[in-house]
Design a protein around this motif. Structure first.
Motif, PDB file in Angstrom:
ATOM      1  N   ALA A 116      -6.921   0.018 -10.207  1.00  0.00           N
ATOM      2  CA  ALA A 116      -6.593  -1.385  -9.966  1.00  0.00           C
ATOM      3  C   ALA A 116      -6.662  -1.721  -8.485  1.00  0.00           C
ATOM      4  N   MET A 117      -6.170  -0.826  -7.634  1.00  0.00           N
ATOM      5  CA  MET A 117      -6.208  -1.084  -6.199  1.00  0.00           C
ATOM      6  C   MET A 117      -7.632  -1.046  -5.661  1.00  0.00           C
ATOM      7  N   LEU A 118      -8.459  -0.185  -6.212  1.00  0.00           N
ATOM      8  CA  LEU A 118      -9.865  -0.149  -5.797  1.00  0.00           C
ATOM      9  C   LEU A 118     -10.609  -1.403  -6.248  1.00  0.00           C
ATOM     10  N   ALA A 119     -10.244  -1.894  -7.423  1.00  0.00           N
ATOM     11  CA  ALA A 119     -10.923  -3.075  -7.958  1.00  0.00           C
ATOM     12  C   ALA A 119     -10.560  -4.335  -7.168  1.00  0.00           C
ATOM     13  N   SER A 120      -9.328  -4.400  -6.684  1.00  0.00           N
ATOM     14  CA  SER A 120      -8.884  -5.564  -5.927  1.00  0.00           C
ATOM     15  C   SER A 120      -8.018  -5.095  -4.765  1.00  0.00           C
ATOM     16  N   PRO A 121      -8.628  -4.577  -3.705  1.00  0.00           N
ATOM     17  CA  PRO A 121      -7.860  -3.984  -2.600  1.00  0.00           C
ATOM     18  C   PRO A 121      -7.011  -5.027  -1.878  1.00  0.00           C
ATOM     19  N   PRO A 122      -5.739  -4.731  -1.646  1.00  0.00           N
ATOM     20  CA  PRO A 122      -4.918  -5.643  -0.843  1.00  0.00           C
ATOM     21  C   PRO A 122      -5.402  -5.652   0.595  1.00  0.00           C
ATOM     22  N   ALA A 123      -5.072  -6.703   1.327  1.00  0.00           N
ATOM     23  CA  ALA A 123      -5.565  -6.866   2.695  1.00  0.00           C
ATOM     24  C   ALA A 123      -5.126  -5.730   3.604  1.00  0.00           C
ATOM     25  N   TRP A 124      -3.955  -5.150   3.322  1.00  0.00           N
ATOM     26  CA  TRP A 124      -3.437  -4.104   4.206  1.00  0.00           C
ATOM     27  C   TRP A 124      -4.118  -2.754   3.991  1.00  0.00           C
ATOM     28  N   LEU A 125      -4.862  -2.592   2.922  1.00  0.00           N
ATOM     29  CA  LEU A 125      -5.498  -1.309   2.643  1.00  0.00           C
ATOM     30  C   LEU A 125      -6.779  -1.201   3.469  1.00  0.00           C
ATOM     31  N   THR A 126      -6.624  -0.882   4.749  1.00  0.00           N
ATOM     32  CA  THR A 126      -7.763  -0.787   5.654  1.00  0.00           C
ATOM     33  C   THR A 126      -8.396   0.600   5.640  1.00  0.00           C
ATOM     34  N   GLY A 127      -7.725   1.553   4.977  1.00  0.00           N
ATOM     35  CA  GLY A 127      -8.300   2.877   4.769  1.00  0.00           C
ATOM     36  C   GLY A 127      -8.626   3.043   3.300  1.00  0.00           C
ATOM     37  N   ASN A 128      -8.191   4.157   2.710  1.00  0.00           N
ATOM     38  CA  ASN A 128      -8.491   4.436   1.310  1.00  0.00           C
ATOM     39  C   ASN A 128      -7.218   4.752   0.535  1.00  0.00           C
ATOM     40  N   VAL A 129      -7.304   4.569  -0.770  1.00  0.00           N
ATOM     41  CA  VAL A 129      -6.219   4.952  -1.654  1.00  0.00           C
ATOM     42  C   VAL A 129      -6.657   6.188  -2.426  1.00  0.00           C
ATOM     43  N   HIS A 130      -5.754   7.171  -2.551  1.00  0.00           N
ATOM     44  CA  HIS A 130      -6.085   8.449  -3.176  1.00  0.00           C
ATOM     45  C   HIS A 130      -5.102   8.757  -4.300  1.00  0.00           C
ATOM     46  N   LEU A 131      -5.627   9.345  -5.345  1.00  0.00           N
ATOM     47  CA  LEU A 131      -4.792   9.769  -6.460  1.00  0.00           C
ATOM     48  C   LEU A 131      -4.114  11.089  -6.091  1.00  0.00           C
ATOM     49  N   LEU A 132      -2.797  11.115  -6.170  1.00  0.00           N
ATOM     50  CA  LEU A 132      -2.027  12.324  -5.891  1.00  0.00           C
ATOM     51  C   LEU A 132      -1.542  12.891  -7.214  1.00  0.00           C
TER      52      LEU A 132
END
Length: 357
Positions: free
Chosen positions: A40-56
């Motif tokens: 969901a975050m990859l599909a619609s990244p929030p403005a603050w996500l200037t790097g990447n989101v990773h599954l932990l």
């Protein structure tokens, strides 16, 4: 500045947004635990996500950031690379049942310790580490008397992070452990409960007081002793957690060893008082409830929609009775509260339409 946030959930997402506003050039990355949240975050990244989101991965193979193997240059290794290159780590993930120490350090401690970039760590802990102090005021110095497993795991995690510090704290890694009270904010807390549940909570508290003892004289004496000291709950509004993190990032301290801070407001209070105030506010705004609910559904963004699921949780009463003092955080970092007490906090949420902004 490169910030890596362990746990982009309710608090982590708000902290990320606050950092982005204050440091727009900062690269912000972080972790989530579910594939659904990740996608969901990859599909619609929030403005603050200037790097990447990773599954932990803390649920299946316990592979952490190496859920894809990490040897093929894919996302798994990218998460490790961003963790190692971070100048600031903010850890919001609590110890879990199978890893009763800090998850990031348990799975990736060697990478963190080998980093030559890391300057600062903020670990979000809990006031539960103090255990029971019979309702007395406590600062950060008293003995940690917790006996429940979750709080004891927090104590171990605090110690592990504090071991990263070296030197005099001015030119090495600086580590702060923020002992948070019960967290409330948009989407979380008594304002977001139905009137029926608020009434039930008040009745439940009355029932507990009435049934605390038995019928004989000795039981009545014991009941009086048990109810003489109110059961205090320490609280903090989520935006004041963000304010504390921002103050600590911009602050400077020269000292030895890790530092703990009570991250709470100025007025620890029994749950009943907070529920009663929320009920009073909602009744006073009763005519505006339909409009508020409609706005909340329309305007709540991705981070709130996902992160505030199942947020109506009853405050745990197994972590002891104490009133935590926040003087150290104010004096050392110049931290200022938006919500001095739960009264201002609830009123502010209601005034703002209970929305993330």
């Amino acid at each position: 500045m490169r910030v890596f946030i362990g746990g982009l959930g309710y608090c982590g997402s708000r902290i990320a947004a606050a950092i982005h506003v204050s440091y727009p050039e900062c690269v912000i990355s972080g972790t989530v635990r579910s594939t659904e949240r990740h996608d969901a975050m990859l599909a619609s990244p929030p403005a603050w996500l200037t790097g990447n989101v990773h599954l932990l991965d803390l649920d299946d193979g316990y592979t952490g950031l190496l859920h894809n193997g990490g040897e093929d240059g894919g996302e798994g290794s990218g998460g490790i690379d961003e963790l190692k290159s971070a100048t600031h780590i903010i850890q919001t993930i609590a110890p879990i049942a199978d890893l009763d120490t800090d998850p990031l350090l348990s799975l990736h401690g060697s990478e963190i310790m080998d980093s030559d970039q890391l300057q600062y760590v903020a670990y979000l802990s809990s006031t539960g580490v103090y255990g029971d102090h019979d309702g007395e005021w406590v600062n950060e110095e008293p003995e940690l008397k917790c006996i429940d497993a979750k709080s004891m795991a927090r104590v171990r995690a605090e110690g592990e992070w504090m071991q990263l510090e070296s030197g005099d704290g001015s030119d090495g890694i600086r580590v702060d452990c923020f002992r948070c009270g019960g967290i409330y904010g948009p989407g979380r807390g008594p304002l977001f409960s139905s009137m029926e549940s608020l009434n039930a909570a008040l009745a439940d508290d009355e029932g507990e007081a009435e049934n605390a003892g038995g019928n004989n004289e000795n039981d009545e004496t014991q009941q009086q002793q048990r109810t003489a000291v109110p059961k205090y709950v320490n609280r903090i509004m989520v935006d004041d957690i963000c304010g504390a993190i921002l103050a600590s990032i911009s602050g400077e301290r020269c000292r030895c060893g890790g530092r703990a801070y009570n991250l709470v407001d100025d007025d620890p209070a029994p749950r009943r008082a907070v529920v009663a105030e929320a009920r009073r506010l909602l009744l006073s705004k009763d005519s505006k409830q339909p409009q508020r609910e409609q706005r909340r559904q329309q305007d709540r963004g991705l981070e709130t929609t996902i992160a505030t699921k199942n947020t109506r949780r009853r405050i745990s009463r197994a972590t002891g009775n104490k009133r935590c003092d926040n003087t150290r955080l104010k004096e050392e970092y110049g931290w200022e509260l938006k919500a001095l007490t739960f009264r201002e906090g609830l009123a502010l949420l209601l005034e703002n339409g209970d929305l993330l902004r």
